[in-house]
Design a protein around this motif. Structure first.
Motif, short mmCIF file in Angstrom:
data_model
loop_
_atom_site.label_atom_id
_atom_site.label_comp_id
_atom_site.label_asym_id
_atom_site.label_seq_id
_atom_site.Cartn_x
_atom_site.Cartn_y
_atom_site.Cartn_z
N PHE A 7 -12.64 -0.50 -7.85
CA PHE A 7 -11.92 0.21 -6.80
C PHE A 7 -11.04 1.35 -7.30
O PHE A 7 -10.54 2.14 -6.49
N TYR A 37 -11.45 -5.59 -10.60
CA TYR A 37 -11.16 -4.84 -9.38
C TYR A 37 -10.75 -3.40 -9.68
O TYR A 37 -11.04 -2.49 -8.89
N ARG A 85 0.82 -1.21 0.00
CA ARG A 85 0.00 0.00 0.00
C ARG A 85 0.86 1.26 0.00
O ARG A 85 0.55 2.24 -0.67
N ARG A 107 -18.12 -4.67 2.41
CA ARG A 107 -18.18 -4.38 0.97
C ARG A 107 -17.12 -5.17 0.22
O ARG A 107 -17.41 -5.76 -0.83
N VAL A 108 -15.91 -5.19 0.76
CA VAL A 108 -14.83 -5.93 0.09
C VAL A 108 -15.16 -7.42 0.01
O VAL A 108 -14.96 -8.05 -1.03
N ARG A 162 -8.77 -5.02 1.30
CA ARG A 162 -9.10 -4.22 2.50
C ARG A 162 -7.93 -3.33 2.87
O ARG A 162 -8.11 -2.16 3.24
N THR A 203 -7.43 -0.59 -0.19
CA THR A 203 -8.50 0.36 -0.48
C THR A 203 -9.09 1.02 0.76
O THR A 203 -9.71 2.08 0.67
N GLU A 204 -8.92 0.35 1.91
CA GLU A 204 -9.50 0.84 3.17
C GLU A 204 -11.03 0.95 3.09
O GLU A 204 -11.64 1.75 3.80
N LYS A 205 -11.64 0.16 2.21
CA LYS A 205 -13.09 0.07 2.16
C LYS A 205 -13.56 -0.83 3.31
O LYS A 205 -12.78 -1.54 3.93
N SER A 206 -14.85 -0.81 3.59
CA SER A 206 -15.38 -1.64 4.67
C SER A 206 -15.19 -3.11 4.34
O SER A 206 -15.25 -3.52 3.18
#
Length: 219
Positions: free
Chosen positions: A104, A100, A22, A192-193, A183, A186-189
């Motif tokens: 994303f 993806y 990341r 959702r991931v 996760r 992207t730091e998405k929930s």
């Protein structure tokens, strides 16, 4: 910061590896690692063809061919296995990365990078299954590591057997790694991931089931 692709590290220490990915500005070794995994997959495919794994349907019609014709069919079979060992993983790498990317909007090279440990996990599954196929005649659809072995007890539909074959200890491992990777990047929930990863996996599972050549009777 530069990150070197290392699928072994990514499957055994995913949180550390993907946290480093990341923060990385550049990613190295993606092409070389991908080529190595593809080469191993092709070699395994050729070994399967050499030992006649998956040729059960072909050998049932042995009396219809001369020796030269059957040898040519075996050569075509080996070529098909090698081609599949190259094309199927390549399609997985690029199609999954594109999906993806659209969902994303991440760096495409990083997306390719996180598909490599997934490819390695499925390669490990094939490697572990190979001795069972070679020495015990276990068919792909009835892998002892998947739900496919329960298929005949649930339904007579071979397509369902193929779908159950895609649910294995290794696929659960791969999905878990994919969730951790996306996760982290992207730091998405996590909900959702997880939903997206499972949906994408089901997409490939249906494709794999639809493309399976069933050497079975039944509809």
């Amino acid at each position: 910061m530069m990150y070197k692709s290392n699928p072994l590290k990514e499957i055994f220490h995913p949180k550390v590896a993907f946290a480093q990915l990341r923060e990385a500005e550049r990613v190295k070794n993606v092409i070389s690692v991908a080529l190595l995994l593809l080469l191993i997959n092709i070699i395994l495919s050729l070994l399967r063809a050499y030992f006649g794994i998956g040729t059960e349907e072909l050998t049932t019609h042995l009396e219809q061919y001369t020796g030269e014709q059957f040898a040519f069919l075996q050569l075509l079979f080996a070529f098909g296995h090698a081609l599949g060992g190259l094309c199927v993983p390549l399609l997985f790498l690029f199609i999954s990365s594109i999906i993806y990317y659209l969902l994303f909007d991440m760096d495409f090279v990083k997306l390719l990078t996180i598909q490599l440990p997934i490819l390695l996990i499925f390669l490990l599954e094939d490697l572990v299954l190979f001795p069972f196929q070679l020495f015990f005649g276990v068919k792909d659809l009835f892998s002892p590591f998947s739900l496919g072995v329960w298929g005949p007890y649930i339904t007579k539909h071979a397509f369902i057997w193929a779908l159950l074959r895609t649910i294995s200890l290794f696929s659960i491992w791969a999905i878990s790694i994919q969730i951790i990777a996306l996760r982290s990047l992207t730091e998405k929930s996590v909900q959702r991931v997880t939903m997206i990863v499972i949906a994408v996996y089901l997409f490939f599972a249906f494709l794999a089931a639809a493309g399976t050549e069933f050497p079975f009777s039944g509809s």
